[in-house]
Structures are given as C-alpha cells and as structure tokens.
Design an enzyme around this catalytic site. Structure first.
Site, short mmCIF file in Angstrom:
data_model
loop_
_atom_site.label_atom_id
_atom_site.label_comp_id
_atom_site.label_asym_id
_atom_site.label_seq_id
_atom_site.Cartn_x
_atom_site.Cartn_y
_atom_site.Cartn_z
N ASN A 100 -6.53 -2.08 -7.65
CA ASN A 100 -6.68 -3.53 -7.80
C ASN A 100 -6.25 -3.91 -9.20
O ASN A 100 -6.76 -3.39 -10.19
CB ASN A 100 -8.12 -3.96 -7.55
CG ASN A 100 -8.52 -3.72 -6.11
OD1 ASN A 100 -7.73 -3.94 -5.20
ND2 ASN A 100 -9.73 -3.24 -5.89
N ARG A 147 -6.65 -6.37 -11.27
CA ARG A 147 -7.38 -7.55 -11.76
C ARG A 147 -8.77 -7.11 -12.21
O ARG A 147 -9.13 -5.94 -12.05
CB ARG A 147 -7.55 -8.55 -10.62
CG ARG A 147 -8.25 -7.89 -9.44
CD ARG A 147 -8.67 -8.85 -8.37
NE ARG A 147 -8.85 -8.19 -7.08
CZ ARG A 147 -9.90 -7.54 -6.69
NH1 ARG A 147 -10.96 -7.42 -7.48
NH2 ARG A 147 -9.96 -6.95 -5.51
N ARG A 183 -25.14 -8.32 -5.13
CA ARG A 183 -24.45 -9.59 -4.90
C ARG A 183 -25.34 -10.52 -4.11
O ARG A 183 -25.72 -10.22 -2.97
CB ARG A 183 -23.16 -9.36 -4.13
CG ARG A 183 -22.17 -8.50 -4.89
CD ARG A 183 -20.81 -8.63 -4.27
NE ARG A 183 -19.92 -7.60 -4.79
CZ ARG A 183 -18.62 -7.59 -4.59
NH1 ARG A 183 -18.05 -8.55 -3.87
NH2 ARG A 183 -17.86 -6.63 -5.08
N GLU A 214 -9.10 2.79 -6.92
CA GLU A 214 -10.15 3.06 -5.92
C GLU A 214 -9.90 4.38 -5.19
O GLU A 214 -8.78 4.66 -4.77
CB GLU A 214 -10.21 1.92 -4.89
CG GLU A 214 -10.66 0.60 -5.50
CD GLU A 214 -11.05 -0.44 -4.45
OE1 GLU A 214 -11.82 -1.35 -4.80
OE2 GLU A 214 -10.59 -0.36 -3.29
N LYS A 220 0.80 -1.24 0.00
CA LYS A 220 0.00 0.00 0.00
C LYS A 220 0.83 1.28 0.00
O LYS A 220 0.41 2.27 -0.59
CB LYS A 220 -0.93 -0.02 1.20
CG LYS A 220 -1.87 -1.21 1.18
CD LYS A 220 -3.25 -0.74 1.25
CE LYS A 220 -4.19 -1.90 1.07
NZ LYS A 220 -5.55 -1.49 1.25
N GLU A 275 -6.41 2.67 -3.11
CA GLU A 275 -5.62 1.54 -3.60
C GLU A 275 -5.95 1.24 -5.05
O GLU A 275 -6.92 1.75 -5.59
CB GLU A 275 -5.84 0.28 -2.74
CG GLU A 275 -7.23 -0.30 -2.82
CD GLU A 275 -7.32 -1.68 -2.17
OE1 GLU A 275 -6.30 -2.37 -2.02
OE2 GLU A 275 -8.45 -2.08 -1.82
N LYS A 315 -3.45 2.11 9.15
CA LYS A 315 -3.70 1.02 8.20
C LYS A 315 -2.46 0.15 7.98
O LYS A 315 -1.34 0.65 8.00
CB LYS A 315 -4.15 1.60 6.84
CG LYS A 315 -5.43 2.42 6.93
CD LYS A 315 -5.69 3.22 5.68
CE LYS A 315 -6.18 2.36 4.52
NZ LYS A 315 -6.66 3.23 3.41
N GLU A 331 -3.42 7.77 7.75
CA GLU A 331 -4.10 8.68 6.84
C GLU A 331 -5.08 9.51 7.63
O GLU A 331 -5.56 9.10 8.69
CB GLU A 331 -4.90 7.88 5.79
CG GLU A 331 -4.07 7.34 4.67
CD GLU A 331 -4.87 6.47 3.71
OE1 GLU A 331 -6.07 6.22 3.94
OE2 GLU A 331 -4.26 6.03 2.72
N LYS A 332 -5.43 10.64 7.06
CA LYS A 332 -6.53 11.43 7.58
C LYS A 332 -7.77 10.56 7.41
O LYS A 332 -7.97 9.93 6.37
CB LYS A 332 -6.63 12.71 6.74
CG LYS A 332 -7.82 13.55 7.05
CD LYS A 332 -7.35 14.89 7.63
CE LYS A 332 -8.55 15.63 8.22
NZ LYS A 332 -8.53 15.68 9.67
P1 ADP Z 1 -8.46 -2.96 2.13
O1 ADP Z 1 -7.44 -3.27 1.08
O2 ADP Z 1 -8.18 -3.64 3.43
O3 ADP Z 1 -9.85 -3.18 1.65
P2 ADP Z 1 -8.63 -0.06 1.69
O4 ADP Z 1 -7.47 0.85 1.77
O5 ADP Z 1 -9.16 -0.38 0.33
O6 ADP Z 1 -8.26 -1.42 2.49
O7 ADP Z 1 -9.81 0.50 2.57
C1 ADP Z 1 -10.98 -0.25 2.77
C2 ADP Z 1 -12.08 0.62 3.29
O8 ADP Z 1 -11.71 1.25 4.54
C3 ADP Z 1 -12.48 1.78 2.40
O9 ADP Z 1 -13.39 1.39 1.38
C4 ADP Z 1 -13.12 2.72 3.43
O10 ADP Z 1 -14.41 2.23 3.75
C5 ADP Z 1 -12.23 2.55 4.65
N1 ADP Z 1 -11.13 3.54 4.64
C6 ADP Z 1 -9.86 3.33 4.22
N2 ADP Z 1 -9.11 4.45 4.33
C7 ADP Z 1 -9.90 5.40 4.84
C8 ADP Z 1 -9.74 6.80 5.19
N3 ADP Z 1 -8.57 7.45 5.04
N4 ADP Z 1 -10.81 7.46 5.69
C9 ADP Z 1 -11.99 6.83 5.86
N5 ADP Z 1 -12.23 5.54 5.56
C10 ADP Z 1 -11.21 4.82 5.05
#
Ligand code: ADP
Length: 448
Positions: free
Chosen positions: A289, A291, A337, A275, A116, A287, A158, A200-201
């Site tokens: 993806n 695929r 789904r 995303e 990440k 992030e 995270k 992250e914020k």
């Molecule tokens: P993963 O790969 O574990 O799914 P992500 O980075 O895609 O992790 O984040 C998954 C979810 O977590 C996001 O769709 C959102 O709901 C929440 N999230 C992640 N980062 C933030 C953020 N900076 N602020 C608010 N919600 C967040």
C-alpha cells in the site's frame, strides 16, 4: 518547507494531518462536501473550501474541484490521507502537472504497486518473499488447472486489479476450480472493469503481518517494524497491534531489513506498507500500500515518531529525520476501529451523536472527528474513531484498552464498541493466538 497544505480528505484522518501541519507551523486547508459543512475538519483547519455535493465522486474524488481549491487558497501541496485519491496515479500526475506537490510516492510507484501482478514481480525482483503462484495472469480454465496442479491445492484465484477483498475465490480441489475461476473473473469484471486473474497457493491459517516502511526518495529507506492485523471481518481490519505477538526480534530485523533495502533500491518516497501473510515462520508478500494506513498510530506509539510529519518532510525534499539505528521499539500498542455500525450484521448506522466523551489518561490516544451534536452523514465510510493504547508490554496495553473502552461514550448511534468489550474477554485475544480466520469464526459462533 511548504507554507500551506490542502488536505483532500475528511474525518479523523483530516484532523490527523491538520494537527501535524499546526505543529510544523504550516497553514492547513480543509475541503468538504455540502454534507460535511459542519464537520470537525472544516472547523479545525485554518481555511475551508466547499468542493461539491454529498456524493464523494463529485467532491472528495473530483480532480478539478481539488486542484481549483489549491489555486484559490494558494496551497502548495496536497495530503491525500488514506482512501479517496491516496493511491490514484492519474491524480498524482495532474497534481504535479499543476506545479503542486503530492504528499506521497511518485505516480510511477503507485501504478507499479496498484497492479497486483506487477507488484508481485517487483517484490520478487527486490528480494521480498512472495506467495507461490502463477507466473502472471491466468487466461483460461486449462491454464488454471495446470498452474494449480503445479503449486498444489488449495489455491486462491485473485483479481489483478483487485482491492477490498473482491474478486477472490478459493478452490480446495480440482472439482471446484472451474466454478471458482469463472466466478472470480466475472466478479472482477463487474468490480474493476478488468477480468484478468492470477493464482496463488491458498494459505490455510496465516496471520496478516505488515511492515511499515519509509523512503526519502533519494536512496534512503528504513522500516518501523510490523503490525499484526489478523483480526479481520470480510478482509476489513478491526483490531491492530504492534509489535506482532508472534514475531521475534530476529524475524523483525530480517523481514524489516529486506523491506527497507527494497524501498531504498526503488527510490521510494514517503510512507508505505508491505503486506504479508505469515505462516509457520515464513513471510509471503501479498501487496504493497503506497500511502499512510489507518492503523499507523500503533507504529507511531511504539517508535515515538510522527509519521505524518515525516511524510510532509520528505515530500518537501528533506531527508528522513531518523535512521534505522534511531528507531528503537518501545512497548506495545493496540488500535481498535470504532465504526458507526449495528451488530450483529455491522449495518452502517449514521445519525446524530447525542453524547461523546473521549477516554484519556496515560498511554491513551483517541483519533476521532466526533463532537456532541454532530450528525454522521450516510454517504461515507462508517469509521468514526480509532482508540489507540500504548503500554510497556502487551498485558499492560490490553488492560489499558479495557479501561479506556470503559470510559468511551458514543451515544445516539450504534457502534462496534461492544464487540471490543467482548473480544477482550477471549483467551485467544488475551494471548494473541489468532489468525486471519479467527474473527469470522468467532462472529459466527457468538453473534451468528
Ligand atoms: P485486497 O487488495 O483485495 O485486499 P489482498 O491480496 O490484500 O487483496 O488479500 C486480502 C486478504 O485475502 C488477505 O488479507 C487474506 O486474508 C486473503 N488472502 C489473499 N491471498 C491469500 C492467500 N494466498 N492465501 C490465503 N489467504 C489469502
């Protein structure tokens, strides 16, 4: 072009790939575990090979079993579907070392986006807007406090190696930071064997907006608009739509243009999804993806393109069959789904399907590997079908979804169908007024 493709997956996505192969005149090879001997993908493919026992570690995730299946059948390429080996860079390397083609991006791009922190750095370098946060990993509580003070509370901690929403903790104030930091680290260590975290914020009421991109690996890149997947339970998407109800054509062109340019610059090959969280008119990269996504059919519906066919074409070294100018957005599409799960706790509900009837008619697509008498094995994902509808606009798509859900019969196991009947009665769903927390709150109030 390939003569024969092996599909390293099961269920509806295996059928999806077999269908594209058949239309392209390509032979398909299904692989399966012993538990899936009677599965639809095994029946539908031109050939099938049993690659191991029930456990996916020993079958759908087994490198040697899958490579051997290619050697036995003479398949030249592997389509990984989603999940399983679709984002496993080591697998891609081994596939290529055996002189086979992987239908997807290079191992290097998968690796780059799989971590990440590297993904965020890459995105920033390519001009993609990112969530404000720490510069790289945060090693200890003191550094965490310093980073939080700089970006302002609330913050989210995270896992660098994260996925599936695990290893994430929110701290609303400095008082909560130490516990949140330590918990995120230990969860991450337990889930991913790596305790590096970053910060992250924390955005309070964002929508989840993701941009579908496609690259030919030769400097060409396009975007196919966005999907809004904000309706989530425990970070799992349940209802997806395209275009996003809150995104204007100007915003789509802007963010889409940024993503397409990034893909071209990377030399990215195949389908990808970038995303974002979206709040107050701003996009924040979370992030990428590398695929095909579960929810790709909503994009296929509004752009009338076959994304799997396109993946196969570019993997075989062809250029994209469409340019950005060819991609004209038409109407609105929604996917729900259908999971074999029992409400209100969404407990997996495997078992025998006593009756299955798929809906049909104008603008309705049902992607499912179910059939009458099929037994859903308990070893895999609970997704048993995706109902996708397309209409000229959002109200028409919603009305069509309600009509199609009414025709869908899945008897013998509990499913998430009643959830969608209930959601369609909600004003916020009807108007598209929701964010990533909406469904969790609704479930607490209505099913809790
Ligand atoms: P993963 O790969 O574990 O799914 P992500 O980075 O895609 O992790 O984040 C998954 C979810 O977590 C996001 O769709 C959102 O709901 C929440 N999230 C992640 N980062 C933030 C953020 N900076 N602020 C608010 N919600 C967040």
């Amino acid at each position: 072009m390939f003569d024969k493709i092996l599909i390293a997956n099961r269920g509806e996505i295996a059928l999806r790939v077999i269908r594209a192969c058949r239309e392209m005149g390509i032979q398909s090879v299904a692989v399966h575990s012993t538990a899936d001997a009677d599965a639809m993908h095994v029946r539908m493919a031109d050939e099938a090979v049993c690659i191991g026992p029930n456990s996916s570690t020993l079958s759908y995730l087994s490198f040697p079993a899958i490579i051997a299946a290619c050697e036995i059948t003479g398949a030249q390429a592997i389509h990984p579907g989603y999940g399983f080996l679709s984002e496993n860079a080591a697998f891609v390397q081994i596939v290529e070392d055996h002189g086979l083609s992987f239908i997807g991006p290079s191992a290097e791009h998968i690796r780059q986006m799989g971590d990440k922190i590297t993904a965020k750095e890459t995105a920033e370098r390519l001009g993609i807007p990112i969530v404000p946060g720490s510069k790289g990993g945060v090693p200890d509580v003191e550094s965490a406090k310093k980073a939080a003070a700089e970006m302002g509370y609330p913050v989210i901690i995270k896992a660098t190696a994260g996925g599936g929403g695990r290893g994430m903790k929110v701290a609303l104030s400095e008082a909560e930071l130490e516990v949140a930091f330590r918990t995120a680290r230990s969860e991450s260590k337990a889930a991913f064997g790596n305790d590096e975290v970053y910060m992250e914020k924390y955005l309070q009421k964002p929508r989840h907006i993701e941009v579908q991109v496609f690259g030919d690996g030769q400097g060409g890149g396009v975007h196919l608009g966005e999907r809004d997947c904000s309706l989530q339970r425990r970070h799992q998407k349940v209802f997806e739509e395209a275009p996003g109800p809150s995104i204007s054509p100007e915003e789509r062109a802007r963010i889409g243009g940024i993503c397409a340019k990034a893909i071209a610059e990377m030399g990215y090959k195949g389908a990808g999804t970038i995303e974002f969280l979206y709040e107050d008119g701003e996009f924040y990269f979370i992030e990428m993806n590398t695929r095909l996504q579960v929810e790709h059919p909503v994009t296929e519906a509004i752009f009338r393109q076959d994304l799997v066919r396109e993946q196969i074409r570019v993997a075989a070294g062809e250029k994209l069959s469409f340019s950005q100018e060819d991609l004209l957005l038409d109407g609105h599409a929604i996917e729900v789904r259908i999971n074999a799960e029992k409400l209100p706790n969404f407990t997996p509900c495997p078992g025998k399907i006593t009756q299955y009837h798929a809906p049909g008619g104008l603008g309705v697509r049902m992607d499912s590997a179910l059939y009458d008498g099929y037994s859903i094995p308990p070893y895999y994902d609970s997704l048993i079908g995706k109902l996708i509808v397309h209409g000229r606009d959002r109200p028409e798509a919603l009305a069509r979804l309600k009509r199609a859900l009414g025709e869908l019969i899945v008897d013998g196991v509990d499913t998430t169908i009643p959830l969608f009947h209930a959601l369609l009665e909600e004003k916020d769903v009807q108007t598209g007024d929701y964010n990533i927390h909406w469904l969790e709150k609704w479930l607490e109030t209505n099913l809790g």
